[in-house]
Design a protein around this motif. Structure first.
Motif, PDB file in Angstrom:
ATOM      1  N   ASP A 344       0.820  -1.213   0.000  1.00 40.56           N
ATOM      2  CA  ASP A 344       0.000   0.000   0.000  1.00 40.56           C
ATOM      3  C   ASP A 344       0.856   1.266   0.000  1.00 40.56           C
ATOM      4  O   ASP A 344       0.472   2.284  -0.592  1.00 40.56           O
ATOM      5  N   GLU A 345       1.998   1.208   0.648  1.00 38.13           N
ATOM      6  CA  GLU A 345       2.869   2.396   0.688  1.00 38.13           C
ATOM      7  C   GLU A 345       3.412   2.711  -0.701  1.00 38.13           C
ATOM      8  O   GLU A 345       3.506   3.883  -1.072  1.00 38.13           O
ATOM      9  N   GLN A 346       3.770   1.680  -1.459  1.00 42.52           N
ATOM     10  CA  GLN A 346       4.246   1.916  -2.822  1.00 42.52           C
ATOM     11  C   GLN A 346       3.133   2.511  -3.685  1.00 42.52           C
ATOM     12  O   GLN A 346       3.369   3.444  -4.464  1.00 42.52           O
ATOM     13  N   LEU A 347       1.924   1.939  -3.556  1.00 46.15           N
ATOM     14  CA  LEU A 347       0.802   2.475  -4.335  1.00 46.15           C
ATOM     15  C   LEU A 347       0.523   3.928  -3.956  1.00 46.15           C
ATOM     16  O   LEU A 347       0.298   4.786  -4.820  1.00 46.15           O
ATOM     17  N   PHE A 348       0.536   4.224  -2.654  1.00 44.56           N
ATOM     18  CA  PHE A 348       0.283   5.586  -2.201  1.00 44.56           C
ATOM     19  C   PHE A 348       1.349   6.541  -2.732  1.00 44.56           C
ATOM     20  O   PHE A 348       1.039   7.655  -3.191  1.00 44.56           O
ATOM     21  N   TYR A 349       2.606   6.108  -2.694  1.00 45.32           N
ATOM     22  CA  TYR A 349       3.712   6.951  -3.171  1.00 45.32           C
ATOM     23  C   TYR A 349       3.503   7.330  -4.634  1.00 45.32           C
ATOM     24  O   TYR A 349       3.652   8.496  -5.030  1.00 45.32           O
ATOM     25  N   LEU A 350       3.152   6.330  -5.455  1.00 44.82           N
ATOM     26  CA  LEU A 350       2.977   6.587  -6.881  1.00 44.82           C
ATOM     27  C   LEU A 350       1.734   7.438  -7.147  1.00 44.82           C
ATOM     28  O   LEU A 350       1.762   8.375  -7.966  1.00 44.82           O
ATOM     29  N   GLU A 357      -4.305   4.806 -10.059  1.00 41.23           N
ATOM     30  CA  GLU A 357      -4.194   3.550  -9.313  1.00 41.23           C
ATOM     31  C   GLU A 357      -3.914   2.384 -10.255  1.00 41.23           C
ATOM     32  O   GLU A 357      -3.101   1.500  -9.945  1.00 41.23           O
ATOM     33  N   GLU A 358      -4.573   2.377 -11.407  1.00 38.81           N
ATOM     34  CA  GLU A 358      -4.382   1.299 -12.379  1.00 38.81           C
ATOM     35  C   GLU A 358      -2.929   1.216 -12.829  1.00 38.81           C
ATOM     36  O   GLU A 358      -2.315   0.149 -12.839  1.00 38.81           O
ATOM     37  N   GLU A 359      -2.357   2.375 -13.195  1.00 32.83           N
ATOM     38  CA  GLU A 359      -0.964   2.396 -13.653  1.00 32.83           C
ATOM     39  C   GLU A 359      -0.010   2.109 -12.503  1.00 32.83           C
ATOM     40  O   GLU A 359       1.023   1.449 -12.688  1.00 32.83           O
ATOM     41  N   ALA A 360      -0.347   2.580 -11.306  1.00 34.55           N
ATOM     42  CA  ALA A 360       0.506   2.330 -10.145  1.00 34.55           C
ATOM     43  C   ALA A 360       0.614   0.835  -9.866  1.00 34.55           C
ATOM     44  O   ALA A 360       1.698   0.317  -9.577  1.00 34.55           O
ATOM     45  N   ARG A 361      -0.524   0.138  -9.935  1.00 38.86           N
ATOM     46  CA  ARG A 361      -0.499  -1.317  -9.720  1.00 38.86           C
ATOM     47  C   ARG A 361       0.359  -2.008 -10.778  1.00 38.86           C
ATOM     48  O   ARG A 361       1.134  -2.923 -10.470  1.00 38.86           O
TER      49      ARG A 361
END
Length: 409
Positions: A344-350, A357-361
């Motif tokens: 979740d921290e990586q997703l939040f950072y991006l 969110e789609e591209e972050a995942r």
């Protein structure tokens, strides 16, 4: 029963089961748990058909592998081509060196492949020769059943890369025997991009001699059931073994590797890293990593790790690291395993930097997996695998897009 020490064609005939579960049922013996103590034989009858209770089969869908428990005559269900035929030696019959110099099957499928493959393919790198381009062995399934045995031999102080490419549909029992002579540097890359109906069980056994180096990479992206089990013996003083793996299991796929790294010689170095991603309710991966540091393996430095990223509900990753140390004089040893969802921290950072969110995942998964791809060192193959991973991630992204915002997918 101990492994036969004489040549394969002189191995004693016996009706005694060496199947651990059979021992429990018939004689009350304690099942073999340690990888180094597993019985070995060239005769499939010595093992019997697996039941799923055995330590080396209990995570595998044995009923679906049943076609591989009976030998067939050769590799009729496989077509083969070799990119550099000058490195292709004469076929090796049973009892013809270097076939079987150290290779002894440790399960029924491997014994079946040994018996069924009357002639082994021999890829041989001459002493002191450095091969600039990868030697590619293409194995394409034509829908039939096949037994196969390959011997890859790197002569003294040679340097080479051998790629095994698996495609198509087959019921394929395979042995890969790898010999790395003194001072040689060999990289073996096995890529499984089978069609969904394929089943493939393969035993890779390697011996690495004095001051030699083996990099062994397994990439499994396709097939219904794919079980590739590497076993590497660092036999010579100063030898090195680097074992890497990558898998992406979709719904209905079972991708498995049981890895064994045996530090036998002194001052040996080993590094094991396998990574996997799973997408789909019935996606399944299995990784079992065994490292043995023997009593004479002083000065050894060894580490093994397995990381899995579960992308959907219902997917399952089994990860079992094991470490045995039989000497107190080592440089270092350790193991680790982790299986989880998105960080979740990586997703939040991006997302905090304007990335959807789609591209972050997609970026998180892609970055997680491509660490292994980058170790291949062949630009064309790396590009091919990156494209394949992009295709896998597109399916993940589509599923996420179809989910409601509050639904875990």
């Amino acid at each position: 029963m101990t492994a036969p020490t004489q040549a394969p064609e002189l191995a004693p005939q016996t009706n005694a089961h060496i199947d651990p579960a059979a021992q429990v049922a018939d004689a009350g013996f304690v099942p073999v748990q340690t990888r180094s103590e597993r019985p070995r034989s060239f005769d499939p009858d010595d093992f019997g058909a697996p039941t799923g209770r055995e330590v080396n089969w209990k995570h595998t869908p044995v009923a679906q592998l049943k076609p591989l428990f009976t030998p067939v005559d050769g590799a009729a269900g496989i077509t083969r081509s070799v990119s550099h035929e000058q490195y292709l030696g004469a076929p090796l019959a049973h009892g013809t060196a270097p076939r079987g110099q150290f290779f002894v099957p440790e399960d029924v499928v491997s014994a079946v492949a040994w018996q069924g493959a009357a002639d082994a393919v021999h890829v041989r790198i001459p002493n002191d020769e450095e091969v600039a381009e990868p030697i590619v062995v293409t194995l394409h399934g034509t829908g039939g059943r096949a037994d196969d045995h390959l011997v890859i031999e790197a002569g003294r102080h040679s340097v080479a890369t051998v790629v095994l490419q698996h495609t198509g549909i087959a019921q394929y029992a395979q042995n890969v025997e790898i010999i790395v002579r003194d001072g040689a540097k060999l990289k073996v890359i096995s890529v499984q991009r089978w069609d969904d109906e394929a089943i493939h069980a393969s035993a890779h056994q390697a011996r690495v001699d004095r001051d030699a180096e083996l990099t062994h990479i397994v990439v499994s992206l396709g097939g219904g059931i794919v079980r590739v089990n590497p076993s590497v013996e660092l036999a010579g003083t100063g030898s090195h073994g680097y074992l890497y793996g990558l898998s992406f299991a979709d719904s209905g796929q079972h991708l498995e590797s049981q890895v064994y790294l045996h530090h036998k010689g002194a001052h040996t170095t080993g590094d094991v890293l396998y990574k996997g991603a799973l997408h789909g309710a019935s996606a399944r991966s299995v990784w079992i990593g065994d490292v043995l540091i023997g009593p004479d393996a002083t000065g050894t430095d060894s580490y093994e790790a397995n990381r899995n990223l579960v992308l959907t509900e219902g997917a399952r990753a089994d990860s079992i690291p094991n470490l045995e140390i039989e000497t107190g004089d080592i440089a270092g040893a350790g193991h680790a395993s982790a299986t989880g969802r998105f960080d979740d921290e990586q997703l939040f950072y991006l997302q905090a930097r304007g990335i959807s969110e789609e591209e972050a995942r997609r970026l998180v998964v892609f970055g997680f997996l491509t660490e292994i791809v980058q170790r291949i060192g062949i630009p064309s193959l790396q590009d091919e695998l990156v494209d394949a991973l992009e295709g896998e991630l597109a399916a993940v992204t589509a599923d996420v897009a179809l989910s409601s915002p509050g639904e875990a997918k």
